[in-house]
Design an enzyme around this catalytic site. Structure first.
Site, mmCIF file in Angstrom:
data_model
loop_
_atom_site.group_PDB
_atom_site.id
_atom_site.type_symbol
_atom_site.label_atom_id
_atom_site.label_comp_id
_atom_site.label_asym_id
_atom_site.label_seq_id
_atom_site.Cartn_x
_atom_site.Cartn_y
_atom_site.Cartn_z
ATOM 1 N N SER A 39 0.839 -1.201 0.000
ATOM 2 C CA SER A 39 0.000 0.000 0.000
ATOM 3 C C SER A 39 0.872 1.248 0.000
ATOM 4 C CB SER A 39 -0.916 0.012 1.233
ATOM 5 O OG SER A 39 -0.168 0.298 2.401
ATOM 6 N N SER A 41 0.922 3.771 2.225
ATOM 7 C CA SER A 41 0.924 4.479 3.504
ATOM 8 C C SER A 41 2.289 5.036 3.888
ATOM 9 C CB SER A 41 0.423 3.560 4.622
ATOM 10 O OG SER A 41 1.342 2.522 4.884
ATOM 11 N N LYS A 101 5.608 0.758 9.401
ATOM 12 C CA LYS A 101 5.393 2.180 9.683
ATOM 13 C C LYS A 101 6.675 2.758 10.273
ATOM 14 C CE LYS A 101 0.900 1.778 8.854
ATOM 15 N NZ LYS A 101 0.249 2.369 7.655
ATOM 16 N N SER A 209 -2.935 6.656 5.870
ATOM 17 C CA SER A 209 -2.251 5.647 6.678
ATOM 18 C C SER A 209 -3.093 5.245 7.881
ATOM 19 C CB SER A 209 -0.895 6.193 7.165
ATOM 20 O OG SER A 209 -0.282 5.289 8.065
#
Length: 261
Positions: A39, A41, A101, A209
């Site tokens: 993705s 994010s 992250k 996100s």
């Protein structure tokens, strides 16, 4: 005799395959785990289709270090503390999936967003405007995701823009962040105090996100326990913008072996 030789050859092949799987499993558990970015994010630090190896030695080992969370480990062993600004792969506390992250909040920190600006322990982090991040409005990766844009609506094939800033964390780590809207749903938040043994994570693509700004009480990520950390992402090994690895014309050689900041 020929039949015995044939049976012996098959047995040797099976043994070779079994040992190869064992060695691969040990390597994946103790040293490096492959991870494919699904993705957007973490744009523009990580793009959809980036392929990297996660350093499993960086923070020690927990049950999540093994495939299928099968390690018979309570807590962490050979543990090392992560540093603010690390890009980390971890197991989601409530969903059986791995996330990637950036580590923003350490135990005891107070984290807040005010008008899209990150506040750590009551002080705004440094934010320096950079040139806009531009990408083509097209479906990305195997999931066929479309990017979100500051200049929406954007037609297919046209240029999608996001505002880009250079963010500087209190320990001096600098990295790019992207913003679509300074007044989005998580650009103004309450103060989150990170509990002992927990961490606070955010995506670099701030308005796209699912991260610790969304509490678990509303189905979000919330705080992440230390034992859920899997490893640190240090370098991109390969990158492809296409929906298949075999679309060689979509490979991004400028991202091969690129360090992750």
């Amino acid at each position: 005799m020929a039949k015995k030789n044939s049976e012996g050859g098959i047995l040797d092949t099976v043994k070779t395959i079994v040992w190869a799987l064992v060695i691969a499993g040990v390597f994946r558990t103790l040293f490096f785990q492959p991870f494919w970015i699904p993705s957007g994010s973490m744009k523009d630090t990580l793009l959809i289709g980036d392929f990297l190896f996660v350093n499993k030695m960086a923070y020690g080992y927990s049950k999540y270090s093994c495939p299928f969370s099968a390690c018979p480990i309570s807590g962490r062993i050979l543990a090392s503390d992560p540093e603010r600004g690390d890009v980390v792969v971890f197991r989601h506390p409530t969903k059986n999936v791995d996330f990637i992250k950036r580590l923003i909040g350490l135990p005891g920190d107070q984290i807040q967003m005010i008008d899209g600006v990150l506040q750590i322990n009551g002080k705004a982090v440094g934010m320096q405007p950079e040139t806009d991040f531009a990408e083509v409005m097209e479906r990305q990766g195997p999931q066929g995701l479309l990017p979100r844009c500051t200049n929406a609506p954007v037609g297919m094939g046209d240029t999608c823009l996001k505002k880009r800033f250079k963010e500087t964390l209190p320990n001096g780590v600098t990295h790019d962040i992207l913003q679509i809207n300074e007044n989005g749903p998580v650009d103004n938040t309450p103060v989150y105090t990170v509990p002992e043994g927990m961490y606070f994570f955010m995506g670099d693509n701030r308005d796209n996100s699912e991260d610790s700004r969304f509490p678990q009480s509303v189905g979000g990520l919330g705080f992440v326990p230390a034992e859920n950390l899997i490893g640190r992402a240090d370098r991109i090994m390969f990158s492809s913008a296409g929906r298949s690895l075999f679309y060689f014309w979509t490979w991004r050689p400028d991202r091969f072996f690129k360090a992750i900041n």
